[in-house]
Scaffold this active site. Structure first.
Site, PDB file in Angstrom:
ATOM      1  N   TYR A 265     -13.325  -2.889  10.501  1.00 57.13           N
ATOM      2  CA  TYR A 265     -12.180  -2.279  10.536  1.00 57.13           C
ATOM      3  C   TYR A 265     -11.322  -2.677  11.887  1.00 57.13           C
ATOM      4  O   TYR A 265     -10.300  -2.977  12.156  1.00 57.13           O
ATOM      5  CB  TYR A 265     -12.013  -0.807  10.168  1.00 57.13           C
ATOM      6  CG  TYR A 265     -10.940  -0.273  10.000  1.00 57.13           C
ATOM      7  CD1 TYR A 265      -9.974  -0.327   8.776  1.00 57.13           C
ATOM      8  CD2 TYR A 265     -10.591   0.797  10.890  1.00 57.13           C
ATOM      9  CE1 TYR A 265      -8.836   0.229   8.785  1.00 57.13           C
ATOM     10  CE2 TYR A 265      -9.331   1.349  11.025  1.00 57.13           C
ATOM     11  CZ  TYR A 265      -8.400   1.239   9.796  1.00 57.13           C
ATOM     12  OH  TYR A 265      -7.140   1.885   9.797  1.00 57.13           O
TER      13      TYR A 265
ATOM     14  N   SER B  39      -4.202   0.102  14.382  1.00 54.41           N
ATOM     15  CA  SER B  39      -4.949   1.280  14.577  1.00 54.41           C
ATOM     16  C   SER B  39      -5.489   1.504  15.675  1.00 54.41           C
ATOM     17  O   SER B  39      -5.887   0.625  16.650  1.00 54.41           O
ATOM     18  CB  SER B  39      -6.260   1.351  13.507  1.00 54.41           C
ATOM     19  OG  SER B  39      -6.834   2.545  13.639  1.00 54.41           O
TER      20      SER B  39
ATOM     21  N   ARG C 296       0.797   5.880  -1.693  1.00 51.77           N
ATOM     22  CA  ARG C 296       0.403   7.023  -1.135  1.00 51.77           C
ATOM     23  C   ARG C 296       0.279   7.005   0.274  1.00 51.77           C
ATOM     24  O   ARG C 296       0.525   5.835   0.947  1.00 51.77           O
ATOM     25  CB  ARG C 296      -0.954   7.449  -1.715  1.00 51.77           C
ATOM     26  CG  ARG C 296      -2.049   6.583  -1.346  1.00 51.77           C
ATOM     27  CD  ARG C 296      -3.429   7.076  -1.726  1.00 51.77           C
ATOM     28  NE  ARG C 296      -4.380   6.396  -0.960  1.00 51.77           N
ATOM     29  CZ  ARG C 296      -5.733   6.065  -1.511  1.00 51.77           C
ATOM     30  NH1 ARG C 296      -5.860   6.393  -2.647  1.00 51.77           N
ATOM     31  NH2 ARG C 296      -6.371   5.650  -0.853  1.00 51.77           N
TER      32      ARG C 296
ATOM     33  N   ASP D 137      -2.325  -7.460  -5.571  1.00 49.91           N
ATOM     34  CA  ASP D 137      -3.414  -7.338  -4.593  1.00 49.91           C
ATOM     35  C   ASP D 137      -2.807  -8.026  -3.544  1.00 49.91           C
ATOM     36  O   ASP D 137      -2.742  -9.509  -3.693  1.00 49.91           O
ATOM     37  CB  ASP D 137      -4.567  -7.756  -5.145  1.00 49.91           C
ATOM     38  CG  ASP D 137      -5.757  -8.017  -4.132  1.00 49.91           C
ATOM     39  OD1 ASP D 137      -5.509  -7.639  -3.069  1.00 49.91           O
ATOM     40  OD2 ASP D 137      -6.930  -8.126  -4.887  1.00 49.91           O
ATOM     41  N   VAL D 138      -2.662  -7.518  -2.401  1.00 55.20           N
ATOM     42  CA  VAL D 138      -2.149  -8.559  -1.216  1.00 55.20           C
ATOM     43  C   VAL D 138      -3.218  -9.575  -0.768  1.00 55.20           C
ATOM     44  O   VAL D 138      -2.888 -10.534  -0.068  1.00 55.20           O
ATOM     45  CB  VAL D 138      -1.763  -7.711   0.005  1.00 55.20           C
ATOM     46  CG1 VAL D 138      -0.765  -6.462  -0.172  1.00 55.20           C
ATOM     47  CG2 VAL D 138      -2.817  -6.803   0.538  1.00 55.20           C
TER      48      VAL D 138
ATOM     49  N   GLY E 132       0.914  -1.254   0.045  1.00 49.56           N
ATOM     50  CA  GLY E 132      -0.032   0.049   0.044  1.00 49.56           C
ATOM     51  C   GLY E 132       0.842   1.461  -0.034  1.00 49.56           C
ATOM     52  O   GLY E 132       0.607   2.164   0.529  1.00 49.56           O
ATOM     53  N   ALA E 133       1.828   1.279  -0.616  1.00 47.01           N
ATOM     54  CA  ALA E 133       3.007   2.235  -0.796  1.00 47.01           C
ATOM     55  C   ALA E 133       2.966   3.407  -1.779  1.00 47.01           C
ATOM     56  O   ALA E 133       3.719   4.287  -1.738  1.00 47.01           O
ATOM     57  CB  ALA E 133       4.434   1.559  -0.610  1.00 47.01           C
TER      58      ALA E 133
ATOM     59  N   LYS F 109      -8.182  -4.626  12.518  1.00 45.85           N
ATOM     60  CA  LYS F 109      -7.022  -4.151  13.251  1.00 45.85           C
ATOM     61  C   LYS F 109      -6.601  -4.603  14.722  1.00 45.85           C
ATOM     62  O   LYS F 109      -5.477  -4.578  15.111  1.00 45.85           O
ATOM     63  CB  LYS F 109      -7.156  -2.384  13.576  1.00 45.85           C
ATOM     64  CG  LYS F 109      -7.129  -1.786  12.234  1.00 45.85           C
ATOM     65  CD  LYS F 109      -6.114  -2.282  11.017  1.00 45.85           C
ATOM     66  CE  LYS F 109      -5.471  -1.209  10.201  1.00 45.85           C
ATOM     67  NZ  LYS F 109      -4.659  -1.640   9.177  1.00 45.85           N
TER      68      LYS F 109
HETATM   69  P1  NAP Z   1      -4.518   5.050   2.033  1.00 46.59           P
HETATM   70  O1  NAP Z   1      -4.011   6.678   1.968  1.00 46.59           O
HETATM   71  O2  NAP Z   1      -5.925   4.910   1.917  1.00 46.59           O
HETATM   72  O3  NAP Z   1      -3.514   4.454   1.226  1.00 46.59           O
HETATM   73  C1  NAP Z   1      -3.580   2.790   1.461  1.00 46.59           C
HETATM   74  C2  NAP Z   1      -3.004   2.325   0.068  1.00 46.59           C
HETATM   75  O4  NAP Z   1      -3.133   0.972   0.285  1.00 46.59           O
HETATM   76  C3  NAP Z   1      -3.551   2.641  -1.334  1.00 46.59           C
HETATM   77  O5  NAP Z   1      -2.502   3.222  -2.016  1.00 46.59           O
HETATM   78  C4  NAP Z   1      -4.192   1.542  -1.869  1.00 46.59           C
HETATM   79  O6  NAP Z   1      -4.278   1.480  -3.088  1.00 46.59           O
HETATM   80  C5  NAP Z   1      -3.476   0.348  -1.170  1.00 46.59           C
HETATM   81  N1  NAP Z   1      -4.222  -0.766  -1.219  1.00 46.59           N
HETATM   82  C6  NAP Z   1      -5.559  -0.968  -0.964  1.00 46.59           C
HETATM   83  N2  NAP Z   1      -5.756  -2.302  -1.069  1.00 46.59           N
HETATM   84  C7  NAP Z   1      -4.771  -2.850  -1.507  1.00 46.59           C
HETATM   85  C8  NAP Z   1      -4.499  -4.365  -1.893  1.00 46.59           C
HETATM   86  N3  NAP Z   1      -5.592  -5.124  -1.749  1.00 46.59           N
HETATM   87  N4  NAP Z   1      -3.422  -4.601  -2.370  1.00 46.59           N
HETATM   88  C9  NAP Z   1      -2.409  -3.588  -2.298  1.00 46.59           C
HETATM   89  N5  NAP Z   1      -2.600  -2.293  -2.018  1.00 46.59           N
HETATM   90  C10 NAP Z   1      -3.869  -1.934  -1.668  1.00 46.59           C
HETATM   91  O7  NAP Z   1      -4.324   4.727   3.631  1.00 46.59           O
HETATM   92  P2  NAP Z   1      -3.471   5.548   4.876  1.00 46.59           P
HETATM   93  O8  NAP Z   1      -4.063   6.288   5.573  1.00 46.59           O
HETATM   94  O9  NAP Z   1      -2.083   5.680   4.255  1.00 46.59           O
HETATM   95  O10 NAP Z   1      -3.402   4.255   5.682  1.00 46.59           O
HETATM   96  C11 NAP Z   1      -2.138   3.010   5.811  1.00 46.59           C
HETATM   97  C12 NAP Z   1      -2.493   2.031   6.675  1.00 46.59           C
HETATM   98  O11 NAP Z   1      -2.645   2.661   7.890  1.00 46.59           O
HETATM   99  C13 NAP Z   1      -3.771   1.130   6.551  1.00 46.59           C
HETATM  100  O12 NAP Z   1      -3.655  -0.114   6.898  1.00 46.59           O
HETATM  101  C14 NAP Z   1      -4.911   2.110   7.551  1.00 46.59           C
HETATM  102  O13 NAP Z   1      -5.695   1.104   7.968  1.00 46.59           O
HETATM  103  C15 NAP Z   1      -3.564   2.371   8.690  1.00 46.59           C
HETATM  104  N6  NAP Z   1      -4.079   3.611   9.355  1.00 46.59           N
HETATM  105  C16 NAP Z   1      -4.285   4.574   8.908  1.00 46.59           C
HETATM  106  C17 NAP Z   1      -5.036   5.685   9.805  1.00 46.59           C
HETATM  107  C18 NAP Z   1      -5.280   7.202   9.235  1.00 46.59           C
HETATM  108  O14 NAP Z   1      -5.560   7.841  10.212  1.00 46.59           O
HETATM  109  N7  NAP Z   1      -4.858   7.426   8.084  1.00 46.59           N
HETATM  110  C19 NAP Z   1      -5.120   5.471  11.236  1.00 46.59           C
HETATM  111  C20 NAP Z   1      -4.760   4.245  11.686  1.00 46.59           C
HETATM  112  C21 NAP Z   1      -4.356   3.179  10.891  1.00 46.59           C
HETATM  113  P3  NAP Z   1      -5.580   2.304  -4.136  1.00 46.59           P
HETATM  114  O15 NAP Z   1      -5.331   3.592  -3.986  1.00 46.59           O
HETATM  115  O16 NAP Z   1      -5.297   1.657  -5.412  1.00 46.59           O
HETATM  116  O17 NAP Z   1      -6.814   1.631  -3.423  1.00 46.59           O
END
Ligand code: NAP
Length: 250
Positions: A151, A139, A13, A60-61, A10-11, A155
């Protein structure tokens, strides 16, 4: 420090992209894995431009065959992976009575099945090297959150998976830890604001007021915590969950 091959899922963005950039800055060769290889390419190019080494990989993971071939490709093109960051994630929020089985399965598929498949594929290389670091993204929602039954369960599951990986793999020099972020400004939290109909600026201001440190988190805050668990110095730290939320959580 020793340079290793790292895989960050998921790198393309958000937190994953910041983590990939940080691990590359720390001297590792980084596989930038995301659903779409073209999206992952932007992060990989930024790492290359900053003098680092990166490879964009589309997978796709949650897809067993795609995970196996992605890890094979990383091993062949960058070197056997010894660092894995299971970061890929999606949201399918809804109150329980409106949540579909599809919403449930999709979230379990990416977070839990994805982390399981990636960890199983990469551990073979780590065991061979007798050195490895696995970091799973949990999370604060693991503690329970309205509208996130799927979720929150996933988590919390990441924490159980982390502790079990730590117990099973410790004898091979492999540690497993989890980072549990609070509110981080990314596309994911932007999408949540849109879903509940609150302007993102207001959503950010509210979250900043709630946090003891008086601000929301940045992807780099999480990348720094992940980088610590991936370091040589963290070899005696395993099976831990670190809340990175600008204040205490338990
Ligand atoms: P994000 O901006 O939505 O980025 C997630 C990335 O994962 C996207 O590039 C997405 O690709 C990719 N992805 C989704 N499904 C996938 C799959 N099946 N295989 C490979 N890649 C996939 O999320 P984030 O905010 O950076 O969050 C990253 C992690 O931290 C997540 O696990 C999230 O649950 C956790 N987290 C985030 C927060 C927060 O406040 N942001 C808080 C707690 C935990 P697409 O763009 O193509 O969908």
């Amino acid at each position: 420090m020793t340079s290793r091959t790292a895989v960050v899922t998921g790198a393309a963005r958000g937190i994953g992209a910041a983590t990939a950039r940080r691990l590359a800055a720390d001297g590792h060769a980084v596989a930038v894995l995301d659903l779409n290889e073209a999206d992952a390419q932007a992060t990989a190019k930024a790492i290359g431009a900053a003098g680092g080494t990166a490879l964009a990989v589309g997978a796709d993971v949650a897809d067993e065959a795609a995970v196996a071939s992605a890890v094979e490709r990383v091993a062949a093109e960058l070197g056997p992976p010894q660092i894995l960051v299971n970061n890929a994630g999606i949201l399918r929020d809804n109150l329980l009575f409106k949540m579909t089985a599809g919403d449930w399965d999709a979230v379990m598929g990416v977070h839990l099945r994805g982390a399981f498949l990636m960890s199983r594929a990469v551990q073979a290389h780590m065991v061979e090297a007798r050195w490895g670091r696995i970091v799973n993204l949990s999370s604060t929602s693991a503690l329970g959150n309205r509208g996130q039954a799927n979720y929150a369960a996933a988590k919390a599951g990441m924490q159980g998976l982390t502790k079990t990986l730590a117990i099973e793999l410790g004898r091979f020099g492999i540690t497993a830890n989890a980072v549990a972020p609070g509110f981080i400004e990314t596309e994911m939290t932007k999408a949540t604001a849109e879903r509940i109909g609150v302007p993102f600026e207001d959503f950010l201001a509210h979250a900043a007021k709630e946090a003891p440190v008086g601000r929301v988190g940045r992807p780099e805050d999480i990348a720094a915590a992940v980088a610590y668990f991936c370091s040589e110095d963290a070899g005696f730290v395993s099976g831990q969950v670190l809340y990175v939320a600008g204040g205490p959580k338990a």
